[in-house]
Design an enzyme around this catalytic site. Structure first.
Site, short mmCIF file in Angstrom:
data_model
loop_
_atom_site.label_atom_id
_atom_site.label_comp_id
_atom_site.label_asym_id
_atom_site.label_seq_id
_atom_site.Cartn_x
_atom_site.Cartn_y
_atom_site.Cartn_z
N ARG A 158 31.13 12.00 -26.29
CA ARG A 158 31.85 11.63 -25.09
C ARG A 158 33.33 11.48 -25.40
NH1 ARG A 158 34.37 7.57 -23.28
NH2 ARG A 158 33.73 6.21 -24.96
N VAL A 159 34.15 11.96 -24.48
CA VAL A 159 35.58 11.68 -24.49
C VAL A 159 35.93 11.11 -23.12
CG1 VAL A 159 36.26 13.33 -26.27
CG2 VAL A 159 36.18 14.05 -23.87
N SER A 160 37.04 10.40 -23.05
CA SER A 160 37.38 9.68 -21.82
C SER A 160 38.06 10.53 -20.77
CB SER A 160 38.29 8.50 -22.14
OG SER A 160 37.60 7.58 -22.96
N SER A 161 38.79 11.55 -21.16
CA SER A 161 39.53 12.30 -20.15
C SER A 161 39.37 13.80 -20.35
CB SER A 161 41.01 11.92 -20.17
OG SER A 161 41.58 12.25 -21.40
N GLN A 218 41.03 15.68 -23.30
CA GLN A 218 40.60 15.41 -24.68
C GLN A 218 39.55 16.44 -25.10
OE1 GLN A 218 39.46 11.26 -24.13
NE2 GLN A 218 41.15 10.66 -25.46
#
Length: 180
Positions: free
Chosen positions: A8-11, A14
């Protein structure tokens, strides 16, 4: 027993590639990934899918604990749900697993550290914005929609659905702009 990876990445800007490569190297046969905030479990469909399909003896693998979440309670609940299904959770960096009792203690501490780190990040961000506002350098976030174009299309007689297609947004967003 399956090793299931979760990345998972936040944005959207990324990159997931480093996590995906590491999970493949660690022997994860199935890897689910998403680009969404880890602040809560809302909107994390891939994580929900992974949890739903965990079977006894399976192992959920993440590169770092903060990939599971930034809130200690959420992380502990995720680990509990995995264990209720008879599965284990393994964090690669630092290497910790729920297979042993000590792993639970370490993961709880790491979860608290992740939550504290998130609070520090938000505080530093807020302070930075305040300093930028004081010197007139803060202009706010980037506008997501071209309001002038939406209004121009509206005044030219285009309907909300047509405007939404042209601008690349939802009809509801068009309605909000033309209402103002």
């Amino acid at each position: 027993m399956a090793r299931i990876g979760y990345a998972r990445v936040s944005s959207l800007d990324q990159d997931l590639e480093g996590q995906l490569a590491r999970l493949k190297t660690e022997g994860c046969g199935v890897i689910r990934a998403e680009k969404v905030s880890g602040g809560s479990r809302e909107g994390r469909a891939e994580l929900a899918t992974v949890l739903e399909f965990l079977r006894p003896g399976d192992e959920l693998v993440v590169t770092r604990l903060d990939r599971l979440g930034r809130d200690t309670r959420d992380v502990l609940n995720l680990i509990h749900e995995a264990e209720q299904r008879g599965a284990f959770v393994t964090v690669l960096d630092p290497h910790v697993s729920t297979r042993g009792e000590m792993g639970h203690v370490v993961l709880t501490v790491l979860g608290m550290v992740a939550q504290m780190e998130r609070r520090f990040i938000k505080e530093r961000q807020r302070e930075g914005i305040e300093r930028a506002k004081e010197v007139g350098a803060y202009k706010g976030g980037k506008p997501r929609l071209d309001h002038d174009r939406i209004r121009a299309l509206h005044f030219a007689g285009s309907g909300p659905a047509e405007i939404a297609r042209a601008v690349g947004c939802s009809r509801m967003q068009v309605y909000r702009v033309i209402r103002v």
